[in-house]
Design a protein around this motif. Structure first.
Motif, mmCIF file in Angstrom:
data_model
loop_
_atom_site.group_PDB
_atom_site.id
_atom_site.type_symbol
_atom_site.label_atom_id
_atom_site.label_comp_id
_atom_site.label_asym_id
_atom_site.label_seq_id
_atom_site.Cartn_x
_atom_site.Cartn_y
_atom_site.Cartn_z
ATOM 1 N N ALA A 1 0.820 -1.216 0.000
ATOM 2 C CA ALA A 1 0.000 0.000 0.000
ATOM 3 C C ALA A 1 0.849 1.258 0.000
ATOM 4 N N TYR A 2 2.106 1.116 0.378
ATOM 5 C CA TYR A 2 3.063 2.228 0.359
ATOM 6 C C TYR A 2 3.881 2.240 -0.932
ATOM 7 N N ASN B 1 1.543 3.074 -4.428
ATOM 8 C CA ASN B 1 0.470 4.010 -4.112
ATOM 9 C C ASN B 1 0.643 5.267 -4.967
ATOM 10 N N LYS B 2 -0.334 5.540 -5.809
ATOM 11 C CA LYS B 2 -0.234 6.676 -6.721
ATOM 12 C C LYS B 2 -0.080 7.991 -5.973
ATOM 13 N N SER B 3 -0.817 8.167 -4.889
ATOM 14 C CA SER B 3 -0.745 9.425 -4.136
ATOM 15 C C SER B 3 0.626 9.607 -3.505
#
Length: 374
Positions: A171-172, A175-177
């Motif tokens: 998730a890290y 992660n696009k953001s």
């Protein structure tokens, strides 16, 4: 017949070739995609904008701004022996000033809008990971005494950054953001020779202050009166649970750490609202309960600034009824270093009596009459 078999064989050969080409194309695409994912993950690991894997590199510039993403990485990988923590009431403290006054090497880990539990859990992780952490300045929000012990304003947290489970790091890493707002921002800063955000600047803010700005968010003509304004066994039990669970239990585990705990000095308009709601006495009784619990901890030094009327009654320091500007943070830090406003077993009841007398008899109307706003 032979022509038909030849045609069928030719079609089968073409089909086999088509299938082989499709498999080759699929494998090639899969290889490219896998390579891009690995490259993306590698870039995130190297830049590591939220310090999940390593401390900052000297050749990169870092933008520190997302507290709930950044703070745990600071705890993991920065070198420090002191910490400033709290909500937005602590954001304008400067670790450099703390270092000068206390001889520390401090970091700042604040959480805007946090409840007691969030602050306690983050501090607990920091203390567990860093045995060098011996000094903590902890701003305990005065208006949170009567909230549930697990009250939270925000529900979504990047919990995959807080644990030591490598499997949820996807998730890290992908992660696009995080790639755009974290990695790319740091790369742009580095290429433009923009220096990293300093620990003093991290999470700090500047806002216009003064009574006119306070009244943009505080309408004393429409204060909501709670149905119950008393302080009984249920309210006392809530304060006890909140303070014991989130503060006392933690500080008791680290007897060799000094915790400087302070109640932030809200503006006189905050106490005006308590008077209008009829809850001043309830708040003072909650304060007494919390204070007695904290004073039982030998490694807690408690500070209360509600007798600093030059600050509280000066609306030019405040942008709303609670939040003060950075000048006040510097004054509070200086007073703590000089051991002013220190609450002890010997003086806490006297201090409470003085608070009750001052805030229950203050001429609140005069504040607004002088400003021509009443």
């Amino acid at each position: 017949m032979e022509n038909q078999k030849h045609s069928e064989n030719l079609n089968n050969s073409r089909n086999d070739q088509s299938e082989a080409a499709a498999r080759k194309w699929f494998c090639r695409c899969l290889s490219v995609l896998t390579g891009l994912l690995l490259l993306t993950g590698l870039v995130v690991v190297v830049v590591d904008p939220y310090f999940h894997y390593h401390k900052p590199f000297s050749f990169l510039s870092y933008r520190l701004y997302e507290e709930r993403y950044t703070n745990d990485g600071i705890s993991r990988h920065f070198d420090f022996d002191a910490m400033i923590t709290g909500t937005s009431m602590a954001q304008n403290f400067k670790p450099s000033e703390m270092d000068e006054l206390f001889g520390t090497n401090a970091v700042k880990e604040t959480f805007s809008g946090a409840g007691y539990q969030e602050l306690s859990e983050n501090l607990g992780r920091a203390l567990k990971r860093n045995p060098e952490l011996k000094t903590v300045l902890w701003v305990v929000d005065y208006n949170g005494f009567l909230r549930d012990y697990d009250w939270k304003q925000y529900e979504d947290y990047p919990t995959y950054l807080y644990d030591d489970n490598p499997w949820n790091d996807t998730a890290y890493l992908f992660n696009k953001s995080i790639l755009y707002h974290g990695v790319f921002s740091n790369v742009r800063m580095t290429l433009s020779h923009t220096p990293s955000t300093t620990m003093d600047e991290y999470s700090s803010w500047e806002r216009d202050c003064g009574l006119d700005y306070i009244l943009q968010s505080y309408d004393r003509e429409n204060v909501t009166i709670p149905a119950d304004t008393g302080f009984g066994p249920e309210e006392k039990a809530k304060v006890v649970q909140t303070i014991n669970t989130n503060v006392v239990d933690l500080v008791s585990q680290y007897p060799d750490v000094t915790f400087y705990i302070m109640y932030p000095p809200y503006s006189i308009c905050y106490f005006d609202a308590l008077m209008l709601k009829g809850t001043l006495d309830r708040q003072l009784q909650a304060e007494q309960t919390a204070t007695e619990l904290l004073l039982d901890c030998p490694n807690v030094r408690l500070y209360n600034f509600f007798d600093q009327y030059d600050i509280i009654c000066n609306t030019d320091y405040y942008c709303d009824d609670g939040h003060y500007n950075g000048e006040v943070n510097s004054m509070l830090l200086q007073m703590i270093a000089e051991d002013k406003c220190h609450v002890t077993r010997e003086n806490y009841l006297e201090k409470l009596a003085a608070e009750r007398e001052f805030f229950s008899s203050y001429d609140y109307d005069a504040i607004y009459e002088q400003a021509g706003t009443d």
